[in-house]
Design a protein around this motif. Structure first.
Motif, PDB file in Angstrom:
ATOM      1  N   ASP A  87       0.858  -1.185   0.000  1.00 21.08           N
ATOM      2  CA  ASP A  87       0.000   0.000   0.000  1.00 21.08           C
ATOM      3  C   ASP A  87       0.895   1.237   0.000  1.00 21.08           C
ATOM      4  OD1 ASP A  87      -2.789   1.352   0.761  1.00 21.08           O
ATOM      5  OD2 ASP A  87      -1.248   2.194   2.072  1.00 21.08           O
ATOM      6  N   ASN A  88       0.744   2.090  -1.017  1.00 16.41           N
ATOM      7  CA  ASN A  88       1.662   3.225  -1.172  1.00 16.41           C
ATOM      8  C   ASN A  88       1.515   4.273  -0.083  1.00 16.41           C
ATOM      9  OD1 ASN A  88       2.680   2.108  -3.534  1.00 16.41           O
ATOM     10  ND2 ASN A  88       1.195   3.172  -4.833  1.00 16.41           N
ATOM     11  N   ALA A  89       0.299   4.532   0.366  1.00 20.25           N
ATOM     12  CA  ALA A  89       0.092   5.613   1.326  1.00 20.25           C
ATOM     13  C   ALA A  89       0.782   5.342   2.644  1.00 20.25           C
ATOM     14  CB  ALA A  89      -1.409   5.828   1.554  1.00 20.25           C
ATOM     15  N   ARG A  90       0.776   4.088   3.071  1.00 31.06           N
ATOM     16  CA  ARG A  90       1.286   3.764   4.401  1.00 31.06           C
ATOM     17  C   ARG A  90       2.500   2.838   4.389  1.00 31.06           C
ATOM     18  NH1 ARG A  90      -4.293   3.823   4.302  1.00 31.06           N
ATOM     19  NH2 ARG A  90      -4.357   1.626   3.716  1.00 31.06           N
ATOM     20  N   GLY A  91       2.856   2.339   3.201  1.00 31.85           N
ATOM     21  CA  GLY A  91       3.987   1.422   3.124  1.00 31.85           C
ATOM     22  C   GLY A  91       3.693   0.059   3.703  1.00 31.85           C
ATOM     23  N   GLU A  92       2.415  -0.277   3.863  1.00 30.31           N
ATOM     24  CA  GLU A  92       2.044  -1.551   4.475  1.00 30.31           C
ATOM     25  C   GLU A  92       2.099  -2.693   3.467  1.00 30.31           C
ATOM     26  OE1 GLU A  92      -1.761  -1.029   6.245  1.00 30.31           O
ATOM     27  OE2 GLU A  92      -1.026   0.218   7.874  1.00 30.31           O
ATOM     28  N   ILE A  93       2.672  -3.798   3.879  1.00 33.48           N
ATOM     29  CA  ILE A  93       2.751  -4.994   3.044  1.00 33.48           C
ATOM     30  C   ILE A  93       1.397  -5.689   3.079  1.00 33.48           C
ATOM     31  CG2 ILE A  93       3.825  -7.259   2.807  1.00 33.48           C
ATOM     32  CD1 ILE A  93       6.365  -6.011   4.054  1.00 33.48           C
ATOM     33  N   LEU A  94       0.787  -5.825   1.916  1.00 33.07           N
ATOM     34  CA  LEU A  94      -0.555  -6.420   1.818  1.00 33.07           C
ATOM     35  C   LEU A  94      -0.508  -7.874   1.368  1.00 33.07           C
ATOM     36  CD1 LEU A  94      -2.434  -3.448   0.101  1.00 33.07           C
ATOM     37  CD2 LEU A  94      -2.199  -3.936   2.550  1.00 33.07           C
ATOM     38  N   LEU A 111       8.641   6.216  -5.746  1.00 32.70           N
ATOM     39  CA  LEU A 111       8.222   6.851  -7.004  1.00 32.70           C
ATOM     40  C   LEU A 111       6.731   7.149  -6.980  1.00 32.70           C
ATOM     41  CD1 LEU A 111      10.053   4.961  -9.923  1.00 32.70           C
ATOM     42  CD2 LEU A 111      10.316   7.363  -9.258  1.00 32.70           C
ATOM     43  N   ALA A 112       5.945   6.183  -6.509  1.00 30.88           N
ATOM     44  CA  ALA A 112       4.493   6.369  -6.462  1.00 30.88           C
ATOM     45  C   ALA A 112       4.091   7.451  -5.474  1.00 30.88           C
ATOM     46  CB  ALA A 112       3.819   5.048  -6.098  1.00 30.88           C
ATOM     47  N   ARG A 113       4.924   7.708  -4.480  1.00 32.87           N
ATOM     48  CA  ARG A 113       4.642   8.715  -3.451  1.00 32.87           C
ATOM     49  C   ARG A 113       5.270  10.069  -3.782  1.00 32.87           C
ATOM     50  NH1 ARG A 113       3.371   7.875   1.585  1.00 32.87           N
ATOM     51  NH2 ARG A 113       5.054   9.247   2.283  1.00 32.87           N
ATOM     52  N   GLY A 114       5.593  10.296  -5.032  1.00 32.46           N
ATOM     53  CA  GLY A 114       6.154  11.579  -5.410  1.00 32.46           C
ATOM     54  C   GLY A 114       7.610  11.745  -5.033  1.00 32.46           C
ATOM     55  N   GLY A 115       8.345  10.631  -4.920  1.00 37.83           N
ATOM     56  CA  GLY A 115       9.772  10.699  -4.648  1.00 37.83           C
ATOM     57  C   GLY A 115      10.155  10.627  -3.197  1.00 37.83           C
ATOM     58  N   ILE A 144       8.496  10.428 -14.502  1.00 36.41           N
ATOM     59  CA  ILE A 144       8.913   9.034 -14.643  1.00 36.41           C
ATOM     60  C   ILE A 144       7.684   8.133 -14.714  1.00 36.41           C
ATOM     61  CG2 ILE A 144      10.091   7.107 -13.536  1.00 36.41           C
ATOM     62  CD1 ILE A 144      12.015   9.176 -14.624  1.00 36.41           C
ATOM     63  N   ALA A 145       6.728   8.364 -13.821  1.00 34.59           N
ATOM     64  CA  ALA A 145       5.514   7.549 -13.793  1.00 34.59           C
ATOM     65  C   ALA A 145       4.730   7.684 -15.093  1.00 34.59           C
ATOM     66  CB  ALA A 145       4.644   7.952 -12.607  1.00 34.59           C
ATOM     67  N   GLU A 146       4.650   8.903 -15.616  1.00 33.42           N
ATOM     68  CA  GLU A 146       3.920   9.121 -16.863  1.00 33.42           C
ATOM     69  C   GLU A 146       4.594   8.396 -18.020  1.00 33.42           C
ATOM     70  OE1 GLU A 146       2.794  10.697 -20.647  1.00 33.42           O
ATOM     71  OE2 GLU A 146       4.781  11.016 -19.745  1.00 33.42           O
ATOM     72  N   SER A 147       5.913   8.430 -18.074  1.00 35.13           N
ATOM     73  CA  SER A 147       6.645   7.764 -19.150  1.00 35.13           C
ATOM     74  C   SER A 147       6.442   6.255 -19.094  1.00 35.13           C
ATOM     75  CB  SER A 147       8.143   8.084 -19.056  1.00 35.13           C
ATOM     76  OG  SER A 147       8.380   9.474 -19.196  1.00 35.13           O
ATOM     77  N   LEU A 148       6.429   5.697 -17.888  1.00 30.96           N
ATOM     78  CA  LEU A 148       6.307   4.251 -17.728  1.00 30.96           C
ATOM     79  C   LEU A 148       4.873   3.752 -17.897  1.00 30.96           C
ATOM     80  CD1 LEU A 148       8.667   3.617 -14.664  1.00 30.96           C
ATOM     81  CD2 LEU A 148       9.157   3.246 -17.083  1.00 30.96           C
ATOM     82  N   SER A 149       3.911   4.653 -17.915  1.00 32.10           N
ATOM     83  CA  SER A 149       2.510   4.235 -18.028  1.00 32.10           C
ATOM     84  C   SER A 149       1.916   4.493 -19.407  1.00 32.10           C
ATOM     85  CB  SER A 149       1.658   4.953 -16.974  1.00 32.10           C
ATOM     86  OG  SER A 149       1.718   6.362 -17.145  1.00 32.10           O
ATOM     87  N   ASP A 150       2.709   5.043 -20.340  1.00 34.61           N
ATOM     88  CA  ASP A 150       2.208   5.386 -21.677  1.00 34.61           C
ATOM     89  C   ASP A 150       2.480   4.245 -22.650  1.00 34.61           C
ATOM     90  OD1 ASP A 150       1.482   6.450 -24.088  1.00 34.61           O
ATOM     91  OD2 ASP A 150       2.826   8.178 -23.998  1.00 34.61           O
ATOM     92  N   PRO A 151       1.446   3.540 -23.131  1.00 37.79           N
ATOM     93  CA  PRO A 151       1.669   2.421 -24.069  1.00 37.79           C
ATOM     94  C   PRO A 151       2.369   2.855 -25.355  1.00 37.79           C
ATOM     95  CG  PRO A 151      -0.578   2.396 -23.219  1.00 37.79           C
ATOM     96  CD  PRO A 151       0.026   3.700 -22.801  1.00 37.79           C
ATOM     97  N   HIS A 175      -1.593   4.744  -8.223  1.00 32.88           N
ATOM     98  CA  HIS A 175      -1.557   5.688  -7.095  1.00 32.88           C
ATOM     99  C   HIS A 175      -1.667   4.950  -5.766  1.00 32.88           C
ATOM    100  CE1 HIS A 175      -2.137   9.357  -4.798  1.00 32.88           C
ATOM    101  NE2 HIS A 175      -3.226   8.822  -4.266  1.00 32.88           N
ATOM    102  N   GLU A 176      -2.427   3.860  -5.748  1.00 31.08           N
ATOM    103  CA  GLU A 176      -2.735   3.186  -4.495  1.00 31.08           C
ATOM    104  C   GLU A 176      -1.775   2.055  -4.139  1.00 31.08           C
ATOM    105  OE1 GLU A 176      -4.971   3.471  -6.975  1.00 31.08           O
ATOM    106  OE2 GLU A 176      -6.221   5.117  -6.201  1.00 31.08           O
ATOM    107  N   ARG A 177      -1.321   1.283  -5.121  1.00 33.63           N
ATOM    108  CA  ARG A 177      -0.586   0.056  -4.829  1.00 33.63           C
ATOM    109  C   ARG A 177       0.693  -0.045  -5.663  1.00 33.63           C
ATOM    110  NH1 ARG A 177      -3.900   0.315  -1.450  1.00 33.63           N
ATOM    111  NH2 ARG A 177      -5.603  -1.128  -0.965  1.00 33.63           N
ATOM    112  N   THR A 178       1.677  -0.738  -5.094  1.00 37.04           N
ATOM    113  CA  THR A 178       2.895  -1.110  -5.839  1.00 37.04           C
ATOM    114  C   THR A 178       3.036  -2.624  -5.775  1.00 37.04           C
ATOM    115  OG1 THR A 178       4.092   0.967  -5.458  1.00 37.04           O
ATOM    116  CG2 THR A 178       5.433  -1.003  -5.827  1.00 37.04           C
ATOM    117  N   VAL A 179       3.375  -3.203  -6.922  1.00 34.27           N
ATOM    118  CA  VAL A 179       3.582  -4.663  -6.999  1.00 34.27           C
ATOM    119  C   VAL A 179       4.941  -4.898  -7.647  1.00 34.27           C
ATOM    120  CG1 VAL A 179       2.748  -6.856  -7.915  1.00 34.27           C
ATOM    121  CG2 VAL A 179       1.104  -5.060  -7.291  1.00 34.27           C
ATOM    122  N   VAL A 180       5.756  -5.720  -7.009  1.00 31.80           N
ATOM    123  CA  VAL A 180       7.045  -6.117  -7.570  1.00 31.80           C
ATOM    124  C   VAL A 180       7.103  -7.631  -7.534  1.00 31.80           C
ATOM    125  CG1 VAL A 180       9.550  -6.000  -7.359  1.00 31.80           C
ATOM    126  CG2 VAL A 180       8.162  -3.987  -6.844  1.00 31.80           C
TER     127      VAL A 180
END
Length: 321
Positions: free
Chosen positions: A70-77, A221-225, A269-276, A315-320
């Motif tokens: 979870d990006n807002a809190r850094g919690e592992i889901l 990155l998702a949290r604005g750096g 960076i986020a915009e570049s990586l999300s543009d097909p 905006h909400e989640r990061t998955v690696v």
């Protein structure tokens, strides 16, 4: 005739549970430790791993690991350290999330972030042509994944298309050690050698990091750096009269976290990586990017094709993985 069945107890999220023990996060005095894990999501992730690996069996893929944050809190889901904890054929009890592996091209966005901070722009044209870069007593001549070159290409397309020559060119302009210092500031403490040891190849992910460290960097990155540590348990705070649980679920205060990348650059960076469309020239249609919703995605491949990585965030989640 009585045919007893062996006693079987469920071991839910085994690698996550072992990580709580290893990191001394179990509250033995309280008797109960509340984790951040979303059990339903954990089960979904484990099921997807099995399904996806079955579809890749003919390509030699035998194991996988996934971390959802979870990006807002850094919690592992969700935390799956291997495809099957009980499978000795894949060393299933080894937690790949905590193992040091080469992240490949997943480090490229951080090179571009530093280059943009130094005045380069996403629209700037970069040469993707055969190039040798002086390094030490010799020269470093990287190749692209498919052995071809695109010629002049914009920085955002070179990033989205994961081209090697442009990112090495940008990395060569940085003061020695700046990229390494930035990656460490983003939590990649596994990069414990000096900058000369890694050389320019660090921009292509030649150093070894833990998957959880890479996840924290993408959360930033998702949290604005802004980097925050990942959380695995819910905090408990005694206010004098009442024991409050779930404190970690409160969103961080505005500006919380270590500022590593400027917010505007992180957004770029986020915009570049999300543009097909930005991926077309560099990837020529390759890659698992048709997800059906906007998401910033970067893949990486380690030396010798030992590992393949994917890191993505909304905006909400990061998955690696």
């Amino acid at each position: 005739i009585v045919d007893p069945r062996p006693l079987s107890r469920p071991f839910l999220a085994p690698h996550f549970t072992e990580s709580l023990v290893a990191d001394h996060l179990l509250d033995e005095e309280a008797g109960v430790t509340r984790s951040t894990l979303d059990l339903e999501l954990q089960r979904d992730v484990e099921g997807l791993i099995h399904t996806h690996l079955a579809s890749l069996a003919n390509q030699g893929a035998g194991n996988a690991a996934v971390l959802v944050v979870d990006n807002a809190r850094g919690e592992i889901l969700a935390y799956a350290g291997s495809a099957d904890f009980d499978d000795p054929s894949i060393a299933g009890q080894m937690d790949v999330i905590r193992a040091r592996r080469q992240p490949g091209s997943t480090l490229k966005p951080f090179v571009y972030a530093l280059a943009f901070a130094r005045g380069h722009t996403a629209a700037e044209m970069l040469p993707d042509v055969p190039t040798s870069f002086p390094e030490g007593a010799g020269a470093y001549a990287p190749q692209n994944f498919d052995g071809t070159f695109e010629g002049p290409i914009s920085a955002r397309e070179a990033l989205a298309g994961s081209l090697n020559i442009p990112v090495i060119r940008l990395a060569a302009e940085l003061p020695q050690g700046e990229l390494l210092a930035t990656l460490r500031a983003l939590g990649m403490q596994s990069l414990d050698r000096d900058a000369a040891h890694y050389g320019l190849a660090l921009a292509l992910g030649s150093g070894e990091v833990e998957l959880r460290e890479l996840a924290a960097a993408y959360v930033a990155l998702a949290r604005g750096g802004r980097w925050i540590p990942l959380r695995a348990t819910i905090e408990r705070v005694d206010d004098g009269d009442t024991l409050l649980e779930g404190v970690a679920h409160a969103d961080p205060a505005p500006g919380e976290g270590l500022a590593v990348i400027e917010p505007g650059i992180a957004a770029l960076i986020a915009e570049s990586l999300s543009d097909p469309l930005a991926r077309v020239r560099g990837l020529h249609g390759r890659g698992p990017f048709d997800l059906g919703f906007p998401v910033a995605v970067k893949t990486g491949t380690s030396s010798g094709f030992r590992d393949t990585w994917s890191a993505g965030f909304t905006h909400e989640r990061t998955v690696v993985a």
